[in-house]
Design a protein around this motif. Structure first.
Motif, PDB file in Angstrom:
ATOM      1  N   PRO A 275       0.807  -1.223   0.000  1.00 24.20           N
ATOM      2  CA  PRO A 275       0.000   0.000   0.000  1.00 24.20           C
ATOM      3  C   PRO A 275       0.840   1.273   0.000  1.00 24.20           C
ATOM      4  CG  PRO A 275      -0.966  -1.598   1.488  1.00 24.20           C
ATOM      5  CD  PRO A 275       0.374  -2.148   1.047  1.00 24.20           C
TER       6      PRO A 275
ATOM      7  N   ALA B  53       2.015   1.836  -3.451  1.00 23.49           N
ATOM      8  CA  ALA B  53       0.883   2.190  -4.300  1.00 23.49           C
ATOM      9  C   ALA B  53       0.541   3.664  -4.167  1.00 23.49           C
ATOM     10  CB  ALA B  53      -0.331   1.339  -3.947  1.00 23.49           C
TER      11      ALA B  53
ATOM     12  N   ARG C 190       2.777   5.271  -6.592  1.00 29.26           N
ATOM     13  CA  ARG C 190       2.684   4.836  -7.991  1.00 29.26           C
ATOM     14  C   ARG C 190       1.348   5.082  -8.663  1.00 29.26           C
ATOM     15  NH1 ARG C 190       4.939  -0.953  -9.709  1.00 29.26           N
ATOM     16  NH2 ARG C 190       4.201  -0.282 -11.726  1.00 29.26           N
ATOM     17  N   LEU C 191       0.252   4.965  -7.924  1.00 27.95           N
ATOM     18  CA  LEU C 191      -1.060   5.064  -8.554  1.00 27.95           C
ATOM     19  C   LEU C 191      -1.296   6.448  -9.147  1.00 27.95           C
ATOM     20  CD1 LEU C 191      -3.373   3.148  -6.070  1.00 27.95           C
ATOM     21  CD2 LEU C 191      -2.775   2.464  -8.392  1.00 27.95           C
TER      22      LEU C 191
ATOM     23  N   ASP D 172      -5.511   4.645 -13.633  1.00 25.16           N
ATOM     24  CA  ASP D 172      -4.973   3.303 -13.389  1.00 25.16           C
ATOM     25  C   ASP D 172      -6.080   2.368 -12.930  1.00 25.16           C
ATOM     26  OD1 ASP D 172      -2.385   4.105 -13.955  1.00 25.16           O
ATOM     27  OD2 ASP D 172      -1.731   4.149 -11.863  1.00 25.16           O
TER      28      ASP D 172
ATOM     29  N   PHE E 151      -6.925  -1.013 -10.795  1.00 26.88           N
ATOM     30  CA  PHE E 151      -6.241  -1.637  -9.665  1.00 26.88           C
ATOM     31  C   PHE E 151      -7.227  -2.441  -8.833  1.00 26.88           C
ATOM     32  CE2 PHE E 151      -8.297   1.873  -7.787  1.00 26.88           C
ATOM     33  CZ  PHE E 151      -8.380   1.650  -6.426  1.00 26.88           C
TER      34      PHE E 151
ATOM     35  N   LEU F  64      -5.296   3.565   1.722  1.00 28.51           N
ATOM     36  CA  LEU F  64      -4.487   2.399   1.362  1.00 28.51           C
ATOM     37  C   LEU F  64      -3.848   1.722   2.564  1.00 28.51           C
ATOM     38  CD1 LEU F  64      -2.808   3.675  -1.912  1.00 28.51           C
ATOM     39  CD2 LEU F  64      -4.865   2.275  -1.652  1.00 28.51           C
TER      40      LEU F  64
ATOM     41  N   VAL G 147      -1.981  -4.065  -2.937  1.00 27.68           N
ATOM     42  CA  VAL G 147      -2.592  -3.374  -4.064  1.00 27.68           C
ATOM     43  C   VAL G 147      -2.081  -4.046  -5.332  1.00 27.68           C
ATOM     44  CG1 VAL G 147      -2.848  -1.177  -5.266  1.00 27.68           C
ATOM     45  CG2 VAL G 147      -2.650  -1.206  -2.782  1.00 27.68           C
ATOM     46  N   GLU G 148      -3.003  -4.411  -6.218  1.00 27.22           N
ATOM     47  CA  GLU G 148      -2.642  -4.992  -7.504  1.00 27.22           C
ATOM     48  C   GLU G 148      -2.888  -3.929  -8.560  1.00 27.22           C
ATOM     49  OE1 GLU G 148      -4.660  -8.737  -8.157  1.00 27.22           O
ATOM     50  OE2 GLU G 148      -4.751  -9.029  -6.006  1.00 27.22           O
ATOM     51  N   ILE G 149      -1.883  -3.596  -9.310  1.00 26.61           N
ATOM     52  CA  ILE G 149      -2.014  -2.581 -10.351  1.00 26.61           C
ATOM     53  C   ILE G 149      -2.129  -3.287 -11.701  1.00 26.61           C
ATOM     54  CG2 ILE G 149      -0.874  -0.648 -11.513  1.00 26.61           C
ATOM     55  CD1 ILE G 149       0.446   0.025  -8.887  1.00 26.61           C
TER      56      ILE G 149
END
Length: 71
Positions: free
Chosen positions: A6, A9, A12-13, A17, A19, A56, A62-64
């Motif tokens: 998290p 993420a 990065r998010l 996106d 996710f 988060l 977290v899957e992106i």
């Protein structure tokens, strides 16, 4: 699909996106609408079709790169 922490993420998010958030048996998939630097994400929830806010820090992973087309 990339699984990250998290904290990673939150960095990065980006808007647009796709996710998924996972914690225990719970899973939420959606598309990012906005990201707050403190680790909050506003997203269009795939299941409810509503705009939701997620912290988060309350999720395990977290899957992106997930979407309805990717199971």
């Amino acid at each position: 699909m990339t699984i990250i922490s998290p904290a990673a993420a939150a960095v990065r998010l980006r808007r647009g996106d796709s996710f998924a958030l996972t914690s225990g048996g719970s899973r939420r998939r959606g598309v990012v609408v906005a990201v707050h630097p403190a680790g909050f994400v506003w997203f269009d929830d795939e299941e409810t079709k509503r705009l939701l806010l997620a912290d988060l820090a309350h999720w395990d992973a977290v899957e992106i790169g997930t979407s309805a087309a990717v199971a």
